[in-house]
Design a protein around this motif. Sequence first.
Motif, PDB file in Angstrom:
ATOM      1  N   HIS A  29       0.818  -1.210   0.000  1.00 15.35           N
ATOM      2  CA  HIS A  29       0.000   0.000   0.000  1.00 15.35           C
ATOM      3  C   HIS A  29       0.853   1.263   0.000  1.00 15.35           C
ATOM      4  CE1 HIS A  29      -3.127  -2.889   0.898  1.00 15.35           C
ATOM      5  NE2 HIS A  29      -3.961  -2.000   0.393  1.00 15.35           N
ATOM      6  N   ALA A 101      -0.185  -7.257   9.428  1.00 10.84           N
ATOM      7  CA  ALA A 101      -1.357  -6.591   9.997  1.00 10.84           C
ATOM      8  C   ALA A 101      -1.432  -6.898  11.488  1.00 10.84           C
ATOM      9  CB  ALA A 101      -2.618  -7.076   9.287  1.00 10.84           C
ATOM     10  N   TYR A 103      -3.726  -7.697  13.523  1.00 14.91           N
ATOM     11  CA  TYR A 103      -4.494  -8.883  13.935  1.00 14.91           C
ATOM     12  C   TYR A 103      -3.861 -10.174  13.417  1.00 14.91           C
ATOM     13  CZ  TYR A 103      -6.192  -8.613   9.145  1.00 14.91           C
ATOM     14  OH  TYR A 103      -6.240  -8.569   7.772  1.00 14.91           O
ATOM     15  N   HIS A 104      -2.896 -10.051  12.526  1.00 15.96           N
ATOM     16  CA  HIS A 104      -2.241 -11.240  11.948  1.00 15.96           C
ATOM     17  C   HIS A 104      -1.060 -11.704  12.798  1.00 15.96           C
ATOM     18  CE1 HIS A 104      -1.750 -13.933   8.472  1.00 15.96           C
ATOM     19  NE2 HIS A 104      -0.456 -13.657   8.433  1.00 15.96           N
ATOM     20  N   TRP A 164      -3.199   0.238   5.194  1.00 16.99           N
ATOM     21  CA  TRP A 164      -4.251   0.156   4.171  1.00 16.99           C
ATOM     22  C   TRP A 164      -5.603   0.716   4.615  1.00 16.99           C
ATOM     23  CZ3 TRP A 164      -3.430  -5.696   4.837  1.00 16.99           C
ATOM     24  CH2 TRP A 164      -4.413  -6.289   5.623  1.00 16.99           C
TER      25      TRP A 164
ATOM     26  N   ALA B 279      -1.517 -11.182   5.682  1.00 16.18           N
ATOM     27  CA  ALA B 279      -2.915 -10.774   5.854  1.00 16.18           C
ATOM     28  C   ALA B 279      -3.349 -10.000   4.612  1.00 16.18           C
ATOM     29  CB  ALA B 279      -3.041  -9.890   7.082  1.00 16.18           C
ATOM     30  N   TYR B 280      -4.621 -10.153   4.267  1.00 21.05           N
ATOM     31  CA  TYR B 280      -5.183  -9.404   3.140  1.00 21.05           C
ATOM     32  C   TYR B 280      -6.480  -8.769   3.598  1.00 21.05           C
ATOM     33  CZ  TYR B 280      -1.787 -12.252   0.702  1.00 21.05           C
ATOM     34  OH  TYR B 280      -0.606 -12.847   0.328  1.00 21.05           O
ATOM     35  N   PRO B 281      -6.718  -7.529   3.184  1.00 19.35           N
ATOM     36  CA  PRO B 281      -7.930  -6.837   3.637  1.00 19.35           C
ATOM     37  C   PRO B 281      -9.174  -7.688   3.377  1.00 19.35           C
ATOM     38  CG  PRO B 281      -6.533  -5.334   2.386  1.00 19.35           C
ATOM     39  CD  PRO B 281      -5.914  -6.690   2.269  1.00 19.35           C
ATOM     40  N   VAL B 452      -3.586  -7.551  -2.173  1.00 16.86           N
ATOM     41  CA  VAL B 452      -3.831  -6.777  -0.954  1.00 16.86           C
ATOM     42  C   VAL B 452      -4.874  -5.706  -1.202  1.00 16.86           C
ATOM     43  CG1 VAL B 452      -1.527  -7.157   0.004  1.00 16.86           C
ATOM     44  CG2 VAL B 452      -1.956  -5.103  -1.346  1.00 16.86           C
TER      45      VAL B 452
END
Lengths: 518, 518
Positions: A29, A101, A103-104, A164, B279-281, B452
């Motif tokens: 991003h 991320a 939470y990851h 992101w 992680a991916y949104p 992503v």
Amino acid sequence: MNGAQALIRTLVASDVDVCFANPGTSEMHFVAALDDVPEMRCILALFEGVATGAADGYGRMAERPAATLLHLGSGLGNGLANLHNARRAFTPVVNIVGDHATYHKQYDAPLDSDIETVARNVSGWLRTTTSTEALAADAAEAVAAARSPRGCVATLILPADVSWTEGATPAAPVEPTAPTAVDAAVVRSVADALRSGEKGALFLGGRTMREPGLVAAAKVASATGAAMLGETFPARLERGAGLPAVDRLSYLAEFAAMQLDATRHLVLVDAKSPVSFFAYPGKASDLVPEGCTVHVLATGSDDPVAALDALVAELGATDAPVAVASPARPDRPTGPLDAASLANAIGALLPEGAIVVDEGNTAGLFTSGATAGCPRHDWLTLTGGAIGIGLPVATGAAVACPDRPVLSIEADGSSMYTIQSLWTQAREGLDVTTIVLNNRSYAVLDMELQRVGAEAGGPRASAMLDLSEPPIDFCALAQGLGVPAARATTAEELVAHLERAFAEPGPHLIEAVLPSRL
Amino acid sequence: MNGAQALIRTLVASDVDVCFANPGTSEMHFVAALDDVPEMRCILALFEGVATGAADGYGRMAERPAATLLHLGSGLGNGLANLHNARRAFTPVVNIVGDHATYHKQYDAPLDSDIETVARNVSGWLRTTTSTEALAADAAEAVAAARSPRGCVATLILPADVSWTEGATPAAPVEPTAPTAVDAAVVRSVADALRSGEKGALFLGGRTMREPGLVAAAKVASATGAAMLGETFPARLERGAGLPAVDRLSYLAEFAAMQLDATRHLVLVDAKSPVSFFAYPGKASDLVPEGCTVHVLATGSDDPVAALDALVAELGATDAPVAVASPARPDRPTGPLDAASLANAIGALLPEGAIVVDEGNTAGLFTSGATAGCPRHDWLTLTGGAIGIGLPVATGAAVACPDRPVLSIEADGSSMYTIQSLWTQAREGLDVTTIVLNNRSYAVLDMELQRVGAEAGGPRASAMLDLSEPPIDFCALAQGLGVPAARATTAEELVAHLERAFAEPGPHLIEAVLPSRL
């Protein structure tokens, strides 16, 4: 606006508009946002040590930070050695490290690691930003921290979802802290010591190694008879004809002891008290001679140049004569190529305003002497001892100063740590001339093997210092990375190749074939 | 006998007789001691990431640790990314990091840093040895820690004076801890789940990915109908004709979800519960499907193969039929060179007993499928996601198994992290064939940029993924580092170059020119 876009806008607003990057998935991003903020120039490296070293070179010359963009803890690891060098140079760097991320993190995915742990040693400021709302303000603080009087690596860890998520707003620049005020009592006490009649020496480092500091120091030296010494490995030394010369302390403790011999007052100005680079059996680590008092006139958190100016005033030396280096160049050398003729070739040809990046190690020993009377130039060295800084620093310096020629004097062994730099130089069309000093050995270690008192000479030990089998063809490496190259085996060839490289824009590499040291 | 001599003798007595080294001044006594202990083979690298990655490759194949020899915190930093990969592979490594003399630390000399901090993330065992008397015992403990059932990186920090001081004695080997005993109740519970009639799957990792584990798992699959899945990036997978095939979980979460779809019982055997690599949104990180129970049959601290054997016995499946891969090779490809014809060329020619090191990333996508029926071989992958492991692992694997051919399938971008490996391969005459898959891009990031959800396609973003300007000439790089090289632009050329490389001893590099992905 997402976090990445606000981050880049904040950096640009804070005058950070160059980023040396090795992005990965978690940084995509940030990469995507580059098209939204064209003021940010993002420069790709093939390896993180190139990116971090280039940020060091950029910061030393631009006097403002570049950003990096690194991929998680492993990317930071790859860039760690040159961040160590930047830390020792007090270079301002905004070191941005992507992370998973938020939470990851709990899943301990393969690339996961504790990034703060890896970053801790090299970072003067360190923060993991945890929300998109906080990101821009954190970035502005990071820039201010990097630009504190004693510059530092400010590490901002950027989780992918913080980057992101939408809803971010750019932050205004934050003013860096001001330097500590000069302490008049300290200045008086130093003046008294230097006027005492006992042998004194200024020991200069950091920001005093440029014209204003050198001129003030030269006045002090002129008025008091104090010696004017400089730290062994300055981040950036202004030198050449018309500037006061500073006698850098030798890397070899034996010679440093001679330079400091009989000194009774050693005045530190933005420099640490001198110590041996390594320990050696039976030799002292502390280089301050017996009976010498160490005075601290100013540290890097102070304004060391203002402190020198105050000392000049206290000494009534404002109009004291300033000794400067006279213009002088060696003749163009002829005959065999060795450390001496190599140095003379450089001294004969160094262009005015050049930026010299010196990671020549043993084979570059004479280059400093041979260029002392050259037209004014900057001299950048390996501040932290982690080899592999030269080619990246040259890359970053060329980005910072596109109108100045850069000469990178590079040892063969050290060059192989970050040889990927050449590709970035070619990609960006940077005006860097690299001379690789190829003596086919880790020659410094041959010397050190003797100096540490190890029983040397065994063939298996010697093999660990030997780079001759197979010989490295640096011209082939340069061409493979898009940089034109030529090999010099005589002084005449080196002169000819150097003249061509200085005359043509863009990067060049010259492999200087020197006698083997083993 | 000094500390260094006792250290090396202790390592050799503990069956650690290979050391991948990048020494500096503080390691000179270790280097000097090599002539006293000829049983230790010390292999020089030009960069620490090569040394640590080679130790990983060696340990994966030799099933015993190699040592490294690194120079202070910066050298460790340079080697950190591949130690991260070794940590994720549970490879036994004795990671020796030199430090300043104990009494020199107080001076904060330029190269000084807190080495334990840098080492912490990657080290399963970590100790700074503080006296010559303790050194040998510490080293024996380090070896035992590295060789624990779940192998680890054991980091021993070695101050220079500890190394050079006389009065040391070698230490006897220390027995590693034994694996945890198989828990019969766990075995029964897993057996019940797999016999329940609900869809089950074994998820294999670590040490189960070799013949004994695969055969036992195949019997369980045969007796219960459970699927036989394997972790995405195994440290070492035995495969090929005559061996049970394991279906590796896809790197792409979308495909992994299909592989796990409707599974009600997922049985972990020396593998972690599957999670998305990044992680991916808007996408889940945890890949375990809704309603699926995760069972842990064995972790790496247990004996996972014994646990599988116990499960076979509990299921009465000792004589269950074992499905194995049939012998099959693709035809030699002709025509354009692309990911498919590249894979077929490898499948057509892979020698029996080959060690395949797979860092082919996107361009290597089909190589696994094309070699499934090849003669038996090992497949080593990028366990920790830190790119730049392939060439070093291939180097170390070739040292561990001098009689087996090594094929290194390497992406162009990843290769540039540790390209210096080629020099060590040439120096040691290692039988490694490297194919660099040159698509002139970080193609995986092009895919990730889309995945992503970043707004892709901007020219400035795309430029960060583009390696075409200047193009990297991998043949020139290889030749510069002493490795013969050839370029393949068609499938026929690749076949011809591969045949020659497999037929000739010593290292070779083939640059496979593939369609660009950008």
